[in-house]
Design a protein around this motif. Structure first.
Motif, short mmCIF file in Angstrom:
data_model
loop_
_atom_site.label_atom_id
_atom_site.label_comp_id
_atom_site.label_asym_id
_atom_site.label_seq_id
_atom_site.Cartn_x
_atom_site.Cartn_y
_atom_site.Cartn_z
N PRO A 121 27.73 -5.12 23.94
CA PRO A 121 28.58 -3.94 24.13
C PRO A 121 30.07 -4.21 24.08
O PRO A 121 30.87 -3.29 23.88
CB PRO A 121 28.16 -3.43 25.52
N ARG A 122 30.47 -5.49 24.26
CA ARG A 122 31.90 -5.81 24.21
C ARG A 122 32.37 -6.16 22.81
O ARG A 122 33.57 -6.34 22.58
CB ARG A 122 32.21 -6.99 25.15
N LEU A 123 31.44 -6.26 21.85
CA LEU A 123 31.81 -6.61 20.49
C LEU A 123 32.79 -5.58 19.92
O LEU A 123 32.50 -4.39 19.88
CB LEU A 123 30.57 -6.67 19.59
N ALA A 127 40.05 -7.55 21.05
CA ALA A 127 40.30 -8.55 20.02
C ALA A 127 40.14 -9.95 20.59
O ALA A 127 40.46 -10.21 21.76
CB ALA A 127 41.70 -8.39 19.45
N LEU A 128 39.62 -10.87 19.77
CA LEU A 128 39.44 -12.26 20.17
C LEU A 128 40.17 -13.15 19.16
O LEU A 128 39.55 -13.76 18.28
CB LEU A 128 37.95 -12.61 20.21
N ALA A 173 38.42 -9.56 15.20
CA ALA A 173 39.20 -8.33 15.23
C ALA A 173 38.50 -7.30 16.12
O ALA A 173 37.28 -7.30 16.23
CB ALA A 173 39.37 -7.77 13.82
N ASP A 174 39.27 -6.43 16.78
CA ASP A 174 38.63 -5.30 17.45
C ASP A 174 38.28 -4.27 16.38
O ASP A 174 38.66 -4.40 15.22
CB ASP A 174 39.53 -4.72 18.54
N PHE A 175 37.53 -3.24 16.79
CA PHE A 175 37.03 -2.30 15.79
C PHE A 175 38.14 -1.53 15.07
O PHE A 175 38.03 -1.23 13.88
CB PHE A 175 36.04 -1.31 16.43
N ARG A 229 41.84 7.39 19.35
CA ARG A 229 40.74 7.27 20.32
C ARG A 229 40.32 5.84 20.59
O ARG A 229 39.62 5.58 21.58
CB ARG A 229 39.55 8.10 19.84
N GLY A 230 40.68 4.92 19.73
CA GLY A 230 40.46 3.52 20.04
C GLY A 230 39.11 2.95 19.64
O GLY A 230 38.28 3.62 19.01
N SER A 231 38.88 1.69 20.02
CA SER A 231 37.72 0.93 19.57
C SER A 231 36.39 1.47 20.11
O SER A 231 35.36 1.35 19.45
CB SER A 231 37.88 -0.54 19.99
#
Length: 257
Positions: A121-123, A127-128, A173-175, A229-231
């Motif tokens: 769920p955190r994928l 961002a990493l 990358a984040d979504f 709205r974001g990731s």
């Protein structure tokens, strides 16, 4: 083509632009709409006309993302360059390789993607950047610019979704940023395939131009909504699109035969 079919196609183009801008997979809407609205249309011509509409939408979405968020050009620039060539090769082979040969493989991949995203769920939510090692960057460029781009030229639907996941899993990358990167590469895949389809006479230019206008409108709205709205929002749309792709390909594989 009658007015109802044309209106349906224009509406589908707008919705496809929205879906593509958020997470990819707009071809899931537009390709079937083209084949239904124009019975007897060769698959290659449907693919080429879809590319004409899609390239305007993806380019518009890429520009919208680039103005409002940071795009890692060290990754996407070489990937997009490779994508132009790879998708062109795929488009050249599109008429020789039946889509049915790829459906089982793509279905397995998509189901795996859905399970992977649900179990993690955190994928893509955060961002990493520590994942952006030289090896992972090279892998992301190869996967996006060669493997996924080749698939886009051959078949197409789901390309944007695969690109988002490649950038999310490989370089952390984040979504939202993954979607931004995907749009740049997707513009490259559309360009390469469009050139080949155009040279071989498989583009319905007038219809494609009309759908392009609607695709642009949907792309602008989708990109702005994803940025606002974001990731978390993009993750939900991603799961919906993946499940829809699984349902569509499963239907084509086992029901529609």
């Amino acid at each position: 083509m009658d007015a109802v079919s044309l209106s349906t196609l224009l509406a589908a183009a707008a919705m496809a632009g929205w879906v593509d801008a958020v997470v990819g997979g707009g071809g899931l809407l537009l390709l079937p709409a083209l084949l239904v609205a124009a019975p007897g249309l060769p698959v290659a011509t449907a693919l080429g006309t879809n590319k004409l509409a899609a390239i305007f939408g993806t380019t518009t979405a890429a520009a919208t993302y680039a103005r409002r968020t940071k795009v890692d050009w060290r990754v996407v620039a070489p990937a997009a360059g490779l994508a132009v060539v790879s998708s062109g090769v795929g488009a050249a082979l599109a008429g020789a390789v039946p889509a049915s040969a790829y459906r089982p493989v793509v279905l397995v991949v998509l189901v795996s993607v859905a399970v992977f995203v649900l179990l993690r769920p955190r994928l893509g939510v955060v961002a990493l950047p520590q994942r952006r090692t030289p090896v992972r960057v090279a892998a992301a460029i190869a996967v996006a610019g060669v493997g996924i781009a080749l698939y886009d030229g051959l078949i197409g639907p789901g390309t944007g979704t695969f690109l988002v996941l490649a950038f999310t899993t490989l370089v952390g990358a984040d979504f939202v940023h993954g979607s931004a990167m995907a749009k740049v590469v997707n513009a490259g895949t559309n360009l390469g395939a469009l050139v080949v389809f155009g040279m071989t006479g498989h583009v319905w230019w007038l219809l494609g131009a009309g759908m392009a206008v609607c695709n642009i409108a949907g792309a602008v709205l989708g990109a702005r909504m994803a940025l606002r709205r974001g990731s978390g929002f993009v993750r939900v749309v991603l799961l919906v699109v993946v499940l829809a792709l699984v349902a569509k390909l499963g239907h084509d594989q086992w029901v529609a035969r």
